[in-house]
Design a protein around this motif. Structure first.
Motif, PDB file in Angstrom:
ATOM      1  N   GLU A   1       0.733  -1.121  -0.086  1.00 30.84           N
ATOM      2  CA  GLU A   1       0.206   0.151   0.041  1.00 30.84           C
ATOM      3  C   GLU A   1       0.934   1.479   0.034  1.00 30.84           C
ATOM      4  OE1 GLU A   1      -3.400   0.352   2.822  1.00 30.84           O
ATOM      5  OE2 GLU A   1      -3.252  -1.883   2.868  1.00 30.84           O
ATOM      6  N   LEU A   2       1.944   1.190   0.883  1.00 29.09           N
ATOM      7  CA  LEU A   2       2.833   2.349   0.807  1.00 29.09           C
ATOM      8  C   LEU A   2       3.461   2.694  -0.368  1.00 29.09           C
ATOM      9  CD1 LEU A   2       4.471   1.799   4.324  1.00 29.09           C
ATOM     10  CD2 LEU A   2       2.932   3.660   3.767  1.00 29.09           C
ATOM     11  N   GLU A   3       3.984   1.537  -1.274  1.00 30.56           N
ATOM     12  CA  GLU A   3       4.559   1.776  -2.350  1.00 30.56           C
ATOM     13  C   GLU A   3       3.517   2.332  -3.346  1.00 30.56           C
ATOM     14  OE1 GLU A   3       7.583  -0.533  -5.396  1.00 30.56           O
ATOM     15  OE2 GLU A   3       6.905  -1.365  -3.397  1.00 30.56           O
ATOM     16  N   ALA A   4       2.382   2.340  -3.364  1.00 28.70           N
ATOM     17  CA  ALA A   4       1.294   2.511  -4.298  1.00 28.70           C
ATOM     18  C   ALA A   4       0.734   3.994  -4.115  1.00 28.70           C
ATOM     19  CB  ALA A   4      -0.031   1.540  -4.510  1.00 28.70           C
ATOM     20  N   SER A   5       0.995   4.544  -2.809  1.00 27.14           N
ATOM     21  CA  SER A   5       0.453   5.787  -2.284  1.00 27.14           C
ATOM     22  C   SER A   5       1.253   6.962  -3.007  1.00 27.14           C
ATOM     23  CB  SER A   5       0.590   5.684  -0.680  1.00 27.14           C
ATOM     24  OG  SER A   5      -0.002   7.144  -0.394  1.00 27.14           O
ATOM     25  N   ASP A   6       0.450   7.939  -3.338  1.00 28.33           N
ATOM     26  CA  ASP A   6       1.358   9.057  -3.890  1.00 28.33           C
ATOM     27  C   ASP A   6       1.776   9.951  -2.760  1.00 28.33           C
ATOM     28  OD1 ASP A   6       1.022   8.400  -6.356  1.00 28.33           O
ATOM     29  OD2 ASP A   6      -0.697   9.354  -6.819  1.00 28.33           O
ATOM     30  N   ASN A   7       1.245   9.725  -1.569  1.00 28.47           N
ATOM     31  CA  ASN A   7       1.685  10.529  -0.346  1.00 28.47           C
ATOM     32  C   ASN A   7       3.064  10.682  -0.179  1.00 28.47           C
ATOM     33  OD1 ASN A   7       2.135  11.652   2.195  1.00 28.47           O
ATOM     34  ND2 ASN A   7       0.102  11.001   2.984  1.00 28.47           N
ATOM     35  N   ALA A  10       4.460   8.685   2.644  1.00 25.06           N
ATOM     36  CA  ALA A  10       4.457   7.021   2.363  1.00 25.06           C
ATOM     37  C   ALA A  10       5.874   6.520   2.148  1.00 25.06           C
ATOM     38  CB  ALA A  10       3.745   6.756   1.194  1.00 25.06           C
TER      39      ALA A  10
END
Length: 173
Positions: A1-7, A10
């Motif tokens: 999830e972190l890798e996919a996040s644009d934040n 992350a």
């Protein structure tokens, strides 16, 4: 999830998690590059990339050799992406730091070599002989030259013979 996040946070969290969980420095190096690559691919501003780069770099320290390889990979990535975010001044600073470290190591090595040579001279020929050559040894910046003088210590019959050879062959007169 972190890798996919644009934040952007992350990436910071991923860097922290990988720094804590990767015990193998090679694995840490791969993850560090992967995270930096994500910085470049996500289209963040130059300032954001540089700030996050510094945070990731601080969290995921690498041994010198791996750090050099990592930086070379980043430079190649920048060339491919045509995004030179690590400035030439920063590169110069990194390289200058490496050169200063090498120079400092060389000076420390020469000092240790001179001290060892003086101890050998003192032990073999006495303190007076060591004192007679100490100042001249300090001016020698060549490890080969110091090794040659070390051979003279072994070959000389006595302190007088050593001093004569030292003054003749050492070009100190």
């Amino acid at each position: 999830e972190l890798e996919a996040s644009d934040n952007v946070f992350a990436l910071v969290v991923m860097a922290h998690l990988r720094a804590k969980t990767s015990r193998d420095v090679e694995e840490r190096s791969l993850w560090k590059f992967r995270l930096v690559k994500l910085l470049y691919e996500r289209g963040y501003s130059r300032e954001v990339v540089l700030e996050l780069f510094r945070v990731i770099d601080w969290m995921m320290r690498l041994p010198d050799e791996l750090e050099r390889r990592f930086l070379e990979a980043v430079y190649e990535l920048e060339e491919v992406k045509k995004m030179p975010y690590v400035t030439s001044a920063e590169r110069f600073g990194i390289e200058k730091g490496l050169q200063q470290g090498l120079q400092q190591g060389l000076q420390q090595g020469l000092a240790a070599e001179r001290q060892l040579l003086l101890r050998q001279i003192r032990r073999r020929f006495g303190a007076g002989c060591a004192e007679a050559v100490a100042g001249m040894l300090e001016r020698i910046e060549d490890t080969e030259r110091l090794a040659e003088i070390g051979e003279w210590v072994v070959e000389a019959e006595d302190g007088e013979a050593f001093l004569a050879r030292f003054k003749e062959g050492g070009r100190f007169s």
